[in-house]
Design an enzyme around this catalytic site. Structure first.
Site, PDB file in Angstrom:
ATOM      1  N   GLY A   1       5.090   1.323   4.505  1.00  0.00           N
ATOM      2  CA  GLY A   1       6.343   1.976   4.150  1.00  0.00           C
ATOM      3  C   GLY A   1       7.365   1.067   3.503  1.00  0.00           C
TER       4      GLY A   1
ATOM      5  CG  HIS B   1      -5.703   1.862   5.759  1.00  0.00           C
ATOM      6  ND1 HIS B   1      -5.191   2.763   6.673  1.00  0.00           N
ATOM      7  CD2 HIS B   1      -4.691   1.000   5.476  1.00  0.00           C
ATOM      8  CE1 HIS B   1      -3.928   2.462   6.919  1.00  0.00           C
ATOM      9  NE2 HIS B   1      -3.606   1.396   6.212  1.00  0.00           N
TER      10      HIS B   1
ATOM     11  CB  SER C   1       5.415  -1.740  12.024  1.00  0.00           C
ATOM     12  OG  SER C   1       5.067  -0.394  12.302  1.00  0.00           O
TER      13      SER C   1
ATOM     14  CG  ASN D   1      -1.781   1.231   1.328  1.00  0.00           C
ATOM     15  OD1 ASN D   1      -1.912   1.988   0.373  1.00  0.00           O
ATOM     16  ND2 ASN D   1      -2.380   1.438   2.491  1.00  0.00           N
TER      17      ASN D   1
ATOM     18  CE  LYS E   1      -0.215   3.216   4.844  1.00  0.00           C
ATOM     19  NZ  LYS E   1      -0.027   3.357   6.300  1.00  0.00           N
TER      20      LYS E   1
ATOM     21  CD  GLU F   1      -2.802   5.523   7.059  1.00  0.00           C
ATOM     22  OE1 GLU F   1      -1.724   5.199   7.614  1.00  0.00           O
ATOM     23  OE2 GLU F   1      -2.947   5.529   5.823  1.00  0.00           O
TER      24      GLU F   1
ATOM     25  CD  GLU G   1      -3.166  -2.194   7.783  1.00  0.00           C
ATOM     26  OE1 GLU G   1      -2.112  -2.285   7.162  1.00  0.00           O
ATOM     27  OE2 GLU G   1      -3.954  -1.238   7.657  1.00  0.00           O
TER      28      GLU G   1
ATOM     29  N   GLY H   1       2.914   2.278  10.944  1.00  0.00           N
ATOM     30  CA  GLY H   1       3.913   3.315  10.749  1.00  0.00           C
ATOM     31  C   GLY H   1       4.700   3.692  11.985  1.00  0.00           C
TER      32      GLY H   1
END
Length: 252
Positions: free
Chosen positions: A231, A93, A209, A10, A12, A95, A164, A170
């Site tokens: 990431g 998600h 992570s 992902n 993002k 976020e 998640e 993150g």
């Protein structure tokens, strides 16, 4: 592909055309890992270009609107994603739930719209740190599944769940292996309650992570059927290390 580990990047809100080089490198390497299903979700501005740049890996959206079309400035429908070459979309998600106020009902509507457009769905669930500390993690995630999972005929066949924990995304923090195992077992139980026997076949990914140095341990946990990677999916080198970890566990 349902039985293969599913490793999804992902990206993002990251990436310009230069990122296509990373996508091409991921795609070239995917041929070395035939027992792993690999995919990326680039930003919408790169979706079509990524689809053109790769041959072996899946390409998907990071979100979609619940409606097929209309006066929704800045939004993208599932039909548009499909037309741009997407195979799947992510929904729910944390976020989106946190920063955009999306409810379980919103996530369910988006997921059902995606399925109707011919996309598969990666539906995200997860608890906050406060909810875990209060001993409510399983109840929170179970409630999200009850409220968010699509209920259209055959929905389970094109659905993956990504667990998640919000506090791990993150941050570099990862729940214990025992905690991951317990949550994935609880998710499996809830999926079977929702979908019957079909719920036993839905892949449950772990996200939060995930990196090269912890991927093998996480992917070896019972009921962990892959990973949703943030990431560490932004470069081919770090992402492929995770794909390689999945392949090594699925070598037989």
């Amino acid at each position: 592909m349902a039985g293969l580990p599913y490793i999804v990047g992902n990206w993002k809100m990251n990436g310009t055309r230069a990122m296509l080089n990373e996508a091409r490198a991921m795609d070239r390497a995917a041929g070395r890992f035939p027992k792993v299903q690999v995919a990326v979700a680039p930003p919408a501005t790169l979706l079509w270009r990524t689809r053109e740049a790769v041959e072996l890996i899946g390409v998907g959206g990071q979100d979609c609107h619940a409606k097929d079309s209309g006066a929704y400035t800045g939004d993208i429908s599932a039909t548009m994603l499909k037309d741009a070459g997407a195979d799947f979309t992510i929904t729910g998600h944390s976020e989106r739930r946190t920063l955009h106020g999306e409810t379980d009902a919103d996530v369910k509507a988006k997921s059902e719209s995606a399925l109707a457009a011919g996309l598969s769905v990666i539906l995200c669930v997860g608890e906050t740190e406060a909810e875990r500390d209060a001993g409510r993690a399983v109840d929170v995630v179970s409630g999200q599944l009850e409220g968010s999972c699509p209920t259209a005929d055959g929905a389970a066949e094109k659905l993956s769940i990504a667990y998640e924990p919000v506090w791990a995304i993150g941050t570099g923090r990862v729940p214990s292996i025992d905690d991951v195992a317990a949550m994935h077992a609880a998710i499996r139980e809830r999926l079977v309650a929702i979908y019957g026997a079909a719920g036993a076949e839905v892949r449950i990914l772990y996200g939060g992570s995930v990196k090269a140095d912890n991927a093998a341990e996480l992917l070896a946990v019972p009921e962990v059927g892959g990973a949703l990677v943030g990431g560490a999916s932004l470069t081919a080198e770090s992402f492929l290390a995770i794909v390689g970890a999945a392949a090594s566990l699925n070598a037989d």
